[in-house]
Design a protein around this motif. Sequence first.
Motif, PDB file in Angstrom:
ATOM      1  N   ALA A   1      -0.381   5.162  -1.274  1.00 57.14           N
ATOM      2  CA  ALA A   1      -0.412   6.278  -0.330  1.00 57.14           C
ATOM      3  C   ALA A   1       0.299   7.490  -0.914  1.00 57.14           C
ATOM      4  O   ALA A   1      -0.086   8.619  -0.649  1.00 57.14           O
ATOM      5  CB  ALA A   1       0.245   5.852   0.975  1.00 57.14           C
TER       6      ALA A   1
ATOM      7  N   GLY B   1       0.785  -1.229   0.000  1.00 56.15           N
ATOM      8  CA  GLY B   1       0.000   0.000   0.000  1.00 56.15           C
ATOM      9  C   GLY B   1       0.814   1.275   0.000  1.00 56.15           C
ATOM     10  O   GLY B   1       0.258   2.367  -0.005  1.00 56.15           O
ATOM     11  N   GLU B   2       2.142   1.152   0.010  1.00 57.75           N
ATOM     12  CA  GLU B   2       2.969   2.333   0.088  1.00 57.75           C
ATOM     13  C   GLU B   2       2.803   3.238  -1.135  1.00 57.75           C
ATOM     14  O   GLU B   2       2.686   4.446  -1.024  1.00 57.75           O
ATOM     15  CB  GLU B   2       4.428   1.903   0.163  1.00 57.75           C
ATOM     16  CG  GLU B   2       5.227   2.727   1.118  1.00 57.75           C
ATOM     17  CD  GLU B   2       6.503   1.995   1.482  1.00 57.75           C
ATOM     18  OE1 GLU B   2       7.086   1.379   0.595  1.00 57.75           O
ATOM     19  OE2 GLU B   2       6.876   2.037   2.652  1.00 57.75           O
ATOM     20  N   ILE B   3       2.773   2.578  -2.293  1.00 53.65           N
ATOM     21  CA  ILE B   3       2.739   3.356  -3.520  1.00 53.65           C
ATOM     22  C   ILE B   3       1.406   4.091  -3.658  1.00 53.65           C
ATOM     23  O   ILE B   3       1.363   5.242  -4.058  1.00 53.65           O
ATOM     24  CB  ILE B   3       3.009   2.434  -4.722  1.00 53.65           C
ATOM     25  CG1 ILE B   3       4.344   1.746  -4.468  1.00 53.65           C
ATOM     26  CG2 ILE B   3       3.044   3.226  -5.999  1.00 53.65           C
ATOM     27  CD1 ILE B   3       4.614   0.573  -5.354  1.00 53.65           C
TER      28      ILE B   3
END
Lengths: 468, 54, 126
Positions: free
Chosen positions: B47, B43-45
């Motif tokens: 975000a 989910g980092e990208i």
Amino acid sequence: MATAAETSPSTVQKISLLRVLGPAHVWALGVGIVLVGEFTGWNFSADKGGALAALIVCWLVGLLYTSVAMIDSEVTSTVAAAGGQYAQAKHIVGPLMAFNVALYLVFAYTMLEVSDAILAGDLITQVATENGAVGLNHNPFLVLSIVVLAWLNYRGILMTLNINFIITALAYASIVILFFSVQPWSQGVVLKLGEMVTPENALPYGWIGVVAAFQFGIWYYLGIEGTTQAAEEVRSPARSLPYGTMSGMITLLIAAALTWYVAASLLPWQHLGVTFFPLYDAAVATGSPILKFLMFWGTVLSALASANGCINDAGRAWFSLGRDRYLPTWFSAVHPKYRTPYRSILFLMPIALAFAFISDLNQAITFSILSGLLQYTFMSINIIMFRNKWPLGSIRRGYTHPFHPLPAVVLLVLCVVTYFAVFLGFGAQLTAMVIFYIIVSLWFHFYRYQYVRRGDQFTMPWPKPRGY
Amino acid sequence: MIWNLVNYGSWIVSAALVLWMLRDWYQTDTTHSEAQLTSSREGEIEAMSEKHKI
Amino acid sequence: MAKYTPPEQSKAMQFVDIAFLLIAIFAALWLPLKAGYVGVSKVEEKIDNPTWESLKQTPGQVAQWEKLGYDPAKAYGEIQNRYDYTISWGNLGLMIVVIGGYFVFLFRASDKEYREVIAEKFGDGK
């Protein structure tokens, strides 16, 4: 989100999967995994219910998978993370469900990969023996296909799926060429549908045979939902995933119809139901060496494309389990140069090899189908919970599927029918498999879950779900 | 005859690729820190690149 | 809600966990095989000295069988082994209980864990 920054040291350069794929790669991943089903596997539905039953389930299971593709596109275009349905389950149903879903994925894809390798190895051995080879063993071919594809996957997803696109397109072309070269417009010249499928033998077991045939009808399309595993590596998941998945589904519906028409018109249903190579045998029945050559390569290429996609998908699912500490974090390593979950790929390779040696094709296919079936049951409930917890408008969805909740209900009903179909003839295996999942679920819930961080698992930038 | 050669060839190619992967695995693990290798987060990208605003 | 900090797991125990999963997976594959449950449950309808006529194949079908290189003796096994769809209600009941129980446990235990996740992530306040 802030959680990500807290959980990893900010001093080191982060290594993540690469966003390099477009819609064509998604198509290649989905169709690549599935297309082998037209070359083997679907035809066992004729064994369970007759040639007409195989056609009926081709349509009905097509409906099941259209629901799967629609539902999956909506959830995945919103939850775009490696692990696909695993990440969906984690955000929507809960951790234990997610653990089970990941195991369904790893099981379904690894056993499918095993089936593919056995299929390719057996066909090469058979054709070589017909051409005068003596004492040939299928094991080297089987090992070679698994190892080469694992190596390809290890070296990067872009090349892996570029190759998959080419070999899938070639295998697909072989079906289309076979269809047009048997003069489908004039029955009776090459095709003998009227003589192969007669009113007396169309449904040899009656309607219960049609229900029983659902089991292998799954094999026409099993794996199309694998497109979601690439979510973290697609440039624009909200657009590419629905587009790639839906176009893949249409491609497969066409392939399934062509395959049934040609194979059922050329092979007596009893043989169609038990052969491992229905399209290759159909080519043999035409007597044309060119078509035989073509279907040999079509079968081998489709098996390789499928195993290739399966290694990719199983590796991603196993990798995401490590990333959330459901399994040791050791598995969540990403290769600094190739940007692949290399440890997961390497770990799963010997497992696939071991299964390829000890199981036979029928058994591997059945295990794969059962894991797929459990997963579709989950998906139908998942989408209903998704719409309830985050109603339309509360979060941004890449794609919203129409007619909700009709596809979910259709999917659930068809799943229940398929459980019953598996019960007819393969009930003991189904029960054994579910007992396996019960044991590992208890293990996870009461023991393994203590090592999992709680709030950190929820990584989507969404508001709090409704009702909590 | 030729088929038996193909058979042996398959074993050799498989073994070579396995050895290559094992070697690369060993090199990667010894030249990078474990913290860096396992630094990928879900989910980092999203975000960063996709602001979920309605 | 207080943030839950998981205990550190030793390398050896991580290895044991993986070994457990592997053993469970192989057992799931092996036990049905050992117990003789694997494969299709089919019943043979016996015919002595099969001919295409006694196997009830029409001339059109016989032509296709022959193109595939089959004679009646070779086709016999494929034609005369048939499924038996007599439903054993006891087994069906057992299967429904196992699958039903599995899904009920799965969704209830997941929901329990999910509430903890949401509470920690978003806090208890509405």
